[in-house]
Scaffold this motif. Structure first.
Motif, mmCIF file in Angstrom:
data_model
loop_
_atom_site.group_PDB
_atom_site.id
_atom_site.type_symbol
_atom_site.label_atom_id
_atom_site.label_comp_id
_atom_site.label_asym_id
_atom_site.label_seq_id
_atom_site.Cartn_x
_atom_site.Cartn_y
_atom_site.Cartn_z
ATOM 1 N N THR A 330 -0.785 0.112 19.999
ATOM 2 C CA THR A 330 -1.563 -0.408 18.879
ATOM 3 C C THR A 330 -1.414 0.449 17.446
ATOM 4 O OG1 THR A 330 -3.538 -0.878 20.509
ATOM 5 C CG2 THR A 330 -3.853 -1.079 17.987
ATOM 6 N N ALA A 331 -1.488 1.787 17.667
ATOM 7 C CA ALA A 331 -1.295 2.668 16.524
ATOM 8 C C ALA A 331 0.112 2.545 15.854
ATOM 9 C CB ALA A 331 -1.361 4.164 16.965
ATOM 10 N N PHE A 332 1.186 2.246 16.881
ATOM 11 C CA PHE A 332 2.569 2.079 16.080
ATOM 12 C C PHE A 332 2.738 0.949 15.466
ATOM 13 C CE2 PHE A 332 6.837 0.732 16.788
ATOM 14 C CZ PHE A 332 7.407 1.567 16.069
ATOM 15 N N TYR A 333 2.157 -0.367 16.150
ATOM 16 C CA TYR A 333 1.973 -1.425 15.343
ATOM 17 C C TYR A 333 1.680 -1.702 14.265
ATOM 18 C CZ TYR A 333 3.809 -3.648 19.819
ATOM 19 O OH TYR A 333 4.576 -3.997 21.068
ATOM 20 N N SER A 334 0.223 -0.727 14.218
ATOM 21 C CA SER A 334 -0.620 -0.967 13.141
ATOM 22 C C SER A 334 -0.173 0.047 11.925
ATOM 23 C CB SER A 334 -2.213 -0.175 13.439
ATOM 24 O OG SER A 334 -2.669 -0.118 12.309
ATOM 25 N N PHE A 335 0.607 0.832 12.251
ATOM 26 C CA PHE A 335 1.295 1.750 11.051
ATOM 27 C C PHE A 335 2.601 1.051 10.549
ATOM 28 C CE2 PHE A 335 5.270 3.969 10.952
ATOM 29 C CZ PHE A 335 5.132 4.741 9.705
ATOM 30 N N SER A 336 3.181 0.236 11.575
ATOM 31 C CA SER A 336 4.371 -0.648 10.976
ATOM 32 C C SER A 336 3.976 -1.730 10.119
ATOM 33 C CB SER A 336 5.159 -1.061 12.350
ATOM 34 O OG SER A 336 5.573 -0.042 13.114
ATOM 35 N N LEU A 337 2.833 -2.257 10.524
ATOM 36 C CA LEU A 337 2.239 -3.351 9.815
ATOM 37 C C LEU A 337 2.121 -2.956 8.418
ATOM 38 C CD1 LEU A 337 -0.070 -5.202 12.253
ATOM 39 C CD2 LEU A 337 2.175 -6.354 11.225
ATOM 40 N N ALA A 338 1.294 -1.847 8.202
ATOM 41 C CA ALA A 338 0.834 -1.207 7.001
ATOM 42 C C ALA A 338 2.239 -1.059 6.265
ATOM 43 C CB ALA A 338 0.097 -0.034 7.248
ATOM 44 N N ARG A 339 3.135 -0.205 6.696
ATOM 45 C CA ARG A 339 4.260 0.051 6.038
ATOM 46 C C ARG A 339 5.155 -1.267 5.500
ATOM 47 N NH1 ARG A 339 8.574 3.811 9.035
ATOM 48 N NH2 ARG A 339 8.937 1.611 10.134
ATOM 49 N N ASN A 340 4.940 -2.230 6.270
ATOM 50 C CA ASN A 340 5.899 -3.418 5.950
ATOM 51 C C ASN A 340 5.351 -3.920 4.682
ATOM 52 O OD1 ASN A 340 7.942 -5.520 6.776
ATOM 53 N ND2 ASN A 340 5.982 -6.607 7.066
ATOM 54 N N ILE A 341 3.975 -3.877 4.616
ATOM 55 C CA ILE A 341 3.318 -4.813 3.466
ATOM 56 C C ILE A 341 3.059 -3.591 2.247
ATOM 57 C CG2 ILE A 341 2.214 -6.378 4.695
ATOM 58 C CD1 ILE A 341 -0.387 -4.970 4.536
ATOM 59 N N LYS A 342 3.779 -2.512 2.499
ATOM 60 C CA LYS A 342 4.108 -1.497 1.433
ATOM 61 C C LYS A 342 2.466 -1.070 1.130
ATOM 62 C CE LYS A 342 8.434 -2.801 -0.205
ATOM 63 N NZ LYS A 342 8.842 -3.890 0.856
ATOM 64 N N LEU A 343 1.574 -0.705 1.838
ATOM 65 C CA LEU A 343 0.325 -0.081 1.394
ATOM 66 C C LEU A 343 0.542 1.215 1.251
ATOM 67 C CD1 LEU A 343 -2.024 -1.286 4.129
ATOM 68 C CD2 LEU A 343 -1.737 -2.300 1.971
ATOM 69 N N PRO A 344 -0.103 2.035 0.116
ATOM 70 C CA PRO A 344 -0.094 3.410 0.028
ATOM 71 C C PRO A 344 0.025 4.303 1.284
ATOM 72 C CG PRO A 344 -1.677 2.364 -1.420
ATOM 73 C CD PRO A 344 -1.546 1.380 -0.471
ATOM 74 N N LYS A 345 0.400 5.444 0.889
ATOM 75 C CA LYS A 345 0.597 6.459 2.195
ATOM 76 C C LYS A 345 -0.643 6.665 2.853
ATOM 77 C CE LYS A 345 2.541 10.832 3.591
ATOM 78 N NZ LYS A 345 1.216 11.136 4.319
ATOM 79 N N ASP A 346 -1.947 6.965 2.186
ATOM 80 C CA ASP A 346 -3.152 7.312 2.668
ATOM 81 C C ASP A 346 -3.443 6.079 3.585
ATOM 82 O OD1 ASP A 346 -2.979 9.574 1.455
ATOM 83 O OD2 ASP A 346 -4.624 9.087 -0.039
ATOM 84 N N PHE A 347 -3.237 4.781 3.126
ATOM 85 C CA PHE A 347 -3.494 3.577 4.172
ATOM 86 C C PHE A 347 -3.080 3.721 5.173
ATOM 87 C CE2 PHE A 347 -5.450 2.543 -0.158
ATOM 88 C CZ PHE A 347 -6.389 1.794 0.054
ATOM 89 N N ILE A 348 -1.603 3.893 5.100
ATOM 90 C CA ILE A 348 -0.787 4.035 6.187
ATOM 91 C C ILE A 348 -1.022 4.925 7.309
ATOM 92 C CG2 ILE A 348 1.731 4.103 6.998
ATOM 93 C CD1 ILE A 348 2.665 3.082 4.334
ATOM 94 N N ASP A 349 -1.452 6.086 6.781
ATOM 95 C CA ASP A 349 -1.881 7.270 7.961
ATOM 96 C C ASP A 349 -3.233 6.683 8.425
ATOM 97 O OD1 ASP A 349 -0.030 8.876 6.887
ATOM 98 O OD2 ASP A 349 -1.172 9.891 5.731
ATOM 99 N N ASP A 350 -4.326 6.062 7.702
ATOM 100 C CA ASP A 350 -5.340 5.535 8.295
ATOM 101 C C ASP A 350 -5.208 4.374 9.397
ATOM 102 O OD1 ASP A 350 -6.741 7.530 6.830
ATOM 103 O OD2 ASP A 350 -7.866 5.884 5.631
ATOM 104 N N ALA A 351 -4.209 3.626 8.926
ATOM 105 C CA ALA A 351 -3.974 2.580 9.886
ATOM 106 C C ALA A 351 -3.539 3.206 11.227
ATOM 107 C CB ALA A 351 -2.868 1.528 9.265
ATOM 108 N N TYR A 352 -2.545 4.041 11.294
ATOM 109 C CA TYR A 352 -2.065 4.661 12.429
ATOM 110 C C TYR A 352 -3.190 5.230 13.346
ATOM 111 C CZ TYR A 352 0.877 7.465 15.560
ATOM 112 O OH TYR A 352 1.327 8.051 16.815
ATOM 113 N N VAL A 353 -3.938 6.184 12.810
ATOM 114 C CA VAL A 353 -4.959 6.744 13.463
ATOM 115 C C VAL A 353 -6.179 5.995 13.899
ATOM 116 C CG1 VAL A 353 -6.643 8.746 13.337
ATOM 117 C CG2 VAL A 353 -4.594 9.113 12.212
#
Length: 492
Positions: A330-353
Motif C-alpha cells: 500500500t505504501a509503495f502504491y500510495s507513494f507512486s500515485l502521489a508522485r505520478n500526480i506531481k504532489l509536493p515532496k512533503d505530500f509524497i513522503d506523507d503518502a508513503y508513510v
C-alpha cells in the motif's frame, strides 16, 4: 436470503467502508425482494435487526418513487409534453397514474431502452448507515417543492393513523408515502433531516442517513479508547527514536549531529539506507554514507521514516507478516500515485508513510493479549453491546479509529493521523490533508481489488475524479503498472 457470496461481500463492505450498489431498470418484485434481503444482512451485521421492517418500507418508497420519476419522463415525451411547461405539466398529470398503470410494461421497456436506471447503494461510514437511491433524470424544482411540502405536512401528525385519515394527493407517488416515511423515521428516534433529496449533474439522489444506535456507538468509542489505553504492548517510542525526533525539531541541530545519532542504531541505519537506495529516490549511484542519506531524505522525510520505523519496531510480530506485506505494498502504491500526480515532496513522503501505517489499528487489535481480549468482552457485555458489533470490531470494523488514536498517542503529525483515520472514508478528511488521504485510500483499494475483495463500482467517485480515472479499464492498467513496479522493487 442472498447467497453466501453476497453476505460475505457485505461483511467486507462494512469493514472497509465501501458501498454495495444494485442497478436496475425495471425494479420488478424480484429485485425489490433482493434489495430488502441486502438491507437485512446489513442491519444484522450492524446489530440492528429491529430496524428492518421500518427501513424496508423507506427503501421501497424511495425506489418506487425513482421508478415513477423515470416513467414520468418517458410518458411526457411520448405525449409530446414538456415537464417545464405549467400547462403541459397539468395536462400530463391528469391521466399519468391511470395510463401508466394500465401499460406499465410498455413504459418500463422504454425506460430500459433509454438507459434510465435506478441505483440503490448501501454504505456504512463513520457512525452512519446510508441508503441512497439514484435515478438518471434530474428532479425539477416543482417536484422537489412538492416533496418538501409533504415533509412540512408530516409535522402536523403525531401518528401514522392520523396521516392515513387525511386525504392527500399521492398521484405522483410523493404524497402520503413521503409523509409515512418521515413518521417512520420519527419512530426510529430520527428527524426529517435524516432524509434528503436533491438533483445535480442529470441525477436525482434520495438518501436516508441513519446513525446506528447513537448510544451504542458512543460506547464503541469508549471501547476503542479502552483498547488504546490498556494494551500493554504499546510503550512509548524507542528512546533513540524519540531523541532523534527531538533533534529534528531543534532548530539549533545540524544534519551531521542527527546523522551521528542515527549511526548509533544499526537497524535504523540499515533501514534509512535501504529507503534512500530504493526506487523511491531513483538515485544514479548507491548512497552508503548516512549523512548523505539524511540530506537526500530531508528532515520531513526523516521524521516520517522514524514514525514508520518506530511503529514497526513496536508492532512487527512475525505472525503479522501478511498485514505488514499489505502495508508495504500500500505504501509503495500510495507513494507512486502521489508522485505520478506531481504532489509536493512533503505530500509524497506523507503518502508513503501513511500507506505503511494505515492498518496499524488492525495490527494492534490482532496482537492484543488474551487477558485484554477478555476485559474488552466483559466491557462489551456490561454495556450491552451486541455480539455482532464486537465481532465486527475484531474483524477490522473501527480499526481505522483505533489506529488514529494510537497515532495521536504517539504524537504523529496530523496528516498521518488523518491518513490512518480516514483511509476508508476520504470524504471525511480535512481539505488540507485530502490529497494524502486520497493517495492512501486508492492505494489500499487497489490492493483490495487485487485480492478480489472489492470491485470498481465500490470505489469513491470523488477520489477517482481526483486521479482523473474515468473507466475500469484505465484503473486496471494502473493496477498492472503499479503491480509490476512493486515486483521490481522487491527484487532490488
Amino acid at each position: 436470503m442472498p447467497p453466501t457470496n453476497i453476505s460475505e461481500k457485505i461483511k467486507v463492505a462494512i469493514q472497509k467502508s465501501v458501498p454495495v450498489t444494485v442497478t436496475t431498470y425495471k425494479l420488478n418484485h424480484e429485485t425489490e425482494v433482493y434489495l430488502e434481503d441486502i438491507l437485512g444482512v446489513y442491519l444484522r451485521e450492524l446489530g440492528q435487526d429491529p430496524l428492518v421492517d421500518r427501513l424496508a418500507y423507506c427503501l421501497k418508497e424511495l425506489a418506487v418513487n425513482a421508478k415513477k420519476a423515470n416513467t414520468k419522463r418517458v410518458y411526457f415525451e411520448e405525449k409530446g409534453l414538456s415537464l417545464e411547461s405549467k400547462e403541459d405539466y397539468a395536462e400530463g398529470m391528469k391521466n399519468f397514474k391511470s395510463e401508466t398503470m394500465d401499460r406499465i410494461d410498455h413504459y418500463l421497456e422504454i425506460q430500459k431502452q433509454k438507459g434510465l436506471y435506478i441505483k440503490v447503494s448501501f454504505h456504512t461510514f463513520s457512525s452512519n448507515f446510508r441508503i441512497a437511491i439514484r435515478n438518471n433524470v434530474q428532479i425539477t424544482r416543482k417536484e422537489q417543492m412538492r416533496i418538501y411540502d409533504r415533509i412540512a405536512r408530516s409535522r402536523a401528525f403525531d401518528s401514522m393513523e392520523e396521516a392515513f385519515s387525511e386525504v392527500l394527493d399521492d398521484s405522483e407517488g410523493a404524497g402520503l408515502g413521503i409523509v409515512i416515511l418521515i413518521l417512520m423515521l420519527k419512530k426510529m428516534g430520527l428527524d426529517e433531516d435524516s432524509f434528503e433529496i436533491d438533483g445535480s449533474s442529470g441525477e436525482t439522489i434520495a438518501s436516508l442517513t441513519i446513525p446506528i444506535a447513537q448510544v451504542k456507538l458512543d460506547e464503541m468509542d469508549m471501547m476503542t479508547s479502552r483498547i488504546v489505553s490498556e494494551i500493554e504492548a504499546l510503550p512509548q517510542f524507542p528512546e533513540n527514536v524519540t531523541v532523534i525526533q527531538q533533534l529534528i525539531n531543534d532548530p539549533n541541530s545540524d544534519i551531521n549531529e542527527i546523522a551521528r545519532r542515527i549511526s548509533t542504531d544499526p537497524s535504523l541505519t540499515a533501514d534509512l539506507l535501504r529507503v534512500v537506495n530504493s526506487a523511491k529516490f531513483m538515485l544514479p549511484n548507491r548512497v552508503d554514507n548516512i549523512a548523505d542519506a539524511v540530506k537526500m531524505v530531508g528532515l520531513r522525510g526523516l521524521k516520517n521514516l522514524l514514525y514508520s520505523y518506530g511503529s514497526e519496531k513496536i508492532l512487527n510480530l512475525p505472525q503479522k507478516k501478511e498485514l505488514w506485506d499489505h502495508a508495504h505494498r500500500t505504501a509503495f502504491y500510495s507513494f507512486s500515485l502521489a508522485r505520478n500526480i506531481k504532489l509536493p515532496k512533503d505530500f509524497i513522503d506523507d503518502a508513503y508513510v501513511g500507506g505503511i501505517l494505515h492498518d496499524m489499528g488492525k495490527i494492534v487489535f490482532s496482537s492484543i493479549h488474551p487477558e485484554l481480549l477478555e476485559k474488552i468482552q466483559e466491557f462489551s457485555s456490561e454495556k450491552e453491546l451486541s455480539a455482532s458489533l464486537f465481532e465486527n470490531l475484531a474483524g477490522g470494523y473501527n480499526h481505522a479509529q483505533i489506529g488514529a488514536k494510537i497515532a495521536e498517542k504517539w504524537n504523529f503529525s496530523n496528516s498521518l493521523v488523518e491518513a490512518i483515520r480516514f483511509h476508508h472514508e476520504p470524504h471525511s478528511s480535512s481539505v488540507a490533508n485530502r490529497k494524502v488521504v486520497n493517495c492512501v485510500y486508492l492505494a489500499n483499494a487497489i490492493c483490495d481489488m487485487e485480492k478480489e475483495m472489492i470491485t470498481f463500482d465500490q470505489l469513491d467517485s470523488d477520489v477517482l475524479k481526483f486521479f482523473r480515472i474515468t473507466s475500469e479499464a484505465q484503473l486496471d492498467r494502473m493496477r498492472e503498472i503499479l503491480g509490476q513496479a512493486f515486483k521490481s522493487e522487491l527484487m532490488m
